[in-house]
Scaffold this motif. Structure first.
Motif, short mmCIF file in Angstrom:
data_model
loop_
_atom_site.label_atom_id
_atom_site.label_comp_id
_atom_site.label_asym_id
_atom_site.label_seq_id
_atom_site.Cartn_x
_atom_site.Cartn_y
_atom_site.Cartn_z
N LEU A 226 22.00 3.46 -5.95
CA LEU A 226 23.04 3.84 -5.00
C LEU A 226 23.46 2.61 -4.21
N ILE A 227 24.68 2.64 -3.74
CA ILE A 227 25.23 1.51 -2.99
C ILE A 227 25.34 1.88 -1.51
N GLN B 245 28.17 2.03 11.13
CA GLN B 245 28.64 3.11 10.26
C GLN B 245 28.02 2.89 8.89
N ALA B 246 27.22 3.86 8.42
CA ALA B 246 26.54 3.74 7.13
C ALA B 246 27.15 4.72 6.13
N THR B 247 27.43 4.22 4.94
CA THR B 247 28.01 5.05 3.88
C THR B 247 27.21 4.82 2.60
N LEU B 248 26.78 5.90 1.97
CA LEU B 248 26.01 5.82 0.74
C LEU B 248 26.86 6.37 -0.39
N VAL B 249 27.07 5.58 -1.44
CA VAL B 249 27.92 6.01 -2.55
C VAL B 249 27.19 5.84 -3.87
N GLU B 250 27.65 6.60 -4.85
CA GLU B 250 27.11 6.53 -6.21
C GLU B 250 28.21 6.07 -7.16
N ASN C 96 22.27 -7.27 -4.38
CA ASN C 96 23.66 -7.30 -3.94
C ASN C 96 24.42 -6.29 -4.78
N ALA C 97 25.48 -5.73 -4.25
CA ALA C 97 26.16 -4.63 -4.93
C ALA C 97 26.53 -4.96 -6.38
N GLY C 98 27.22 -6.06 -6.62
CA GLY C 98 27.61 -6.42 -7.98
C GLY C 98 26.42 -6.79 -8.85
N GLU C 99 25.45 -7.48 -8.25
CA GLU C 99 24.27 -7.93 -9.00
C GLU C 99 23.46 -6.75 -9.50
N GLY C 100 23.26 -5.75 -8.65
CA GLY C 100 22.46 -4.59 -9.04
C GLY C 100 23.09 -3.81 -10.17
N VAL C 101 24.41 -3.66 -10.12
CA VAL C 101 25.11 -2.92 -11.18
C VAL C 101 24.97 -3.64 -12.51
N THR D 110 0.82 -1.21 0.00
CA THR D 110 0.00 0.00 0.00
C THR D 110 0.85 1.26 0.00
N GLN D 111 2.14 1.14 0.31
CA GLN D 111 3.00 2.31 0.37
C GLN D 111 3.72 2.52 -0.96
N THR D 112 4.12 3.77 -1.20
CA THR D 112 4.85 4.08 -2.42
C THR D 112 6.19 3.36 -2.44
N GLN D 113 6.48 2.75 -3.59
CA GLN D 113 7.74 2.05 -3.73
C GLN D 113 8.89 3.05 -3.84
N LEU D 114 9.97 2.76 -3.15
CA LEU D 114 11.14 3.63 -3.14
C LEU D 114 12.16 3.15 -4.17
N PRO D 115 13.12 4.02 -4.53
CA PRO D 115 14.14 3.60 -5.51
C PRO D 115 14.93 2.41 -5.01
N ALA D 116 15.37 1.59 -5.95
CA ALA D 116 16.15 0.40 -5.60
C ALA D 116 17.47 0.81 -4.95
N ILE D 117 18.03 -0.13 -4.21
CA ILE D 117 19.32 0.11 -3.57
C ILE D 117 20.15 -1.16 -3.65
N ALA D 118 21.46 -0.99 -3.71
CA ALA D 118 22.38 -2.12 -3.75
C ALA D 118 23.11 -2.20 -2.41
N LEU D 119 23.17 -3.40 -1.85
CA LEU D 119 23.83 -3.60 -0.56
C LEU D 119 25.16 -4.32 -0.73
N GLU D 120 26.18 -3.74 -0.14
CA GLU D 120 27.43 -4.48 -0.02
C GLU D 120 27.35 -5.37 1.20
N GLU D 121 28.16 -6.42 1.22
CA GLU D 121 28.20 -7.30 2.39
C GLU D 121 28.65 -6.51 3.60
N LEU D 122 27.90 -6.65 4.67
CA LEU D 122 28.19 -5.89 5.88
C LEU D 122 29.54 -6.31 6.44
N SER D 123 30.39 -5.32 6.73
CA SER D 123 31.72 -5.60 7.25
C SER D 123 31.76 -5.35 8.76
#
Length: 233
Positions: free
Chosen positions: A148-149, A174-179, A131-136, A63-76
């Motif tokens: 964004l990753i 610690q969260a980091t967002l990169v393009e 996943n980061a590589g998969e999304g790209v 029921t909520q608006t869909q947000l832009p996709a995001i790519a996740l790197e493996e949590l370190s």
């Protein structure tokens, strides 16, 4: 006919006093034997295993608006004790710098894996998560805008005792967002999330419960931050 010579036991049993002494010796020997048996080690206790619970038990209505996709790197992680399955605690009132593991309690997976699993489950309710590589690779093949990753580092995940009768589940992320750009990764935003929730009981079960609640709260804050960050120029 020569009579048989009495044995030692027969001699002891000839008088009441000797019979009583003989029985006392037998009882004493039995006590020593039973004590020796009780001193034998018990079977090792099996560690209690904790996770984050069953997760979603039903798929929520879209029921909520869909947000832009995001790519996740493996949590370190920062390495060390947090990389294994130990359920860790600190005693801030004696030595807050020492991480201690519960001897009879463990996570089913390393904390970083549990947090990443929970994060993906939560974010996937309102957006596509790759996943980061998969999304790209997927978006390049479709000539679409690259997602964004999101990079995360788990820096703390422990039960912190302020006193013997009070503790919290503490998580620090610690969260980091990169393009992704033709020149490589471009740093957009970075944020440190520190969240704690009180433990209902001062033991491993209470610590596990508090850490799950702290993780869910941190992920909720992260989700809100992602929405805000995407809208900023």
């Amino acid at each position: 006919m020569k009579q048989p010579q009495p044995g030692r036991t027969d001699l002891l049993m000839q008088t009441p006093h000797r019979r009583k002494r003989f029985l006392s010796l037998l009882c004493g020997a039995a006590v020593v034997f039973l004590s020796a048996c009780s001193a034998l080690p018990d079977k090792p206790m099996r560690s209690l295993m904790y996770d984050f619970g069953p997760g979603l038990v039903s798929v929520p209505a879209a029921t909520q608006t869909q947000l832009p996709a995001i790519a996740l790197e493996e949590l370190s992680t920062v390495g060390g004790a947090i990389d294994n399955q130990s359920l860790l605690y600190r005693l801030a009132y004696t030595d807050a710098q020492q991480l201690r593991p519960y001897s009879q309690a463990r996570w089913t997976m390393a904390p970083a894996q549990l947090v990443q699993q929970r994060l993906r489950e939560t974010l996937s309710q309102r957006r596509a998560v790759f996943n980061a590589g998969e999304g790209v690779a997927l978006n390049r093949s479709q000539n679409a805008v690259l997602p964004l990753i999101l990079k995360l580092q788990l820096q703390e995940f422990s039960q912190l005792f302020s006193t013997p009768d009070a503790s919290v589940g503490l998580i620090r992320l610690q969260a980091t967002l990169v393009e992704l750009t033709p020149a490589g990764e471009k740093l957009l935003f970075q944020r440190l999330l520190v969240v704690q929730r009180p433990a209902p009981t001062q033991d491993a079960a209470g610590g596990a419960s508090a850490l799950v609640q702290a993780t869910d709260a941190a992920i909720a804050q992260l989700d809100d931050w992602l929405q805000t960050a995407r809208s900023q120029p």
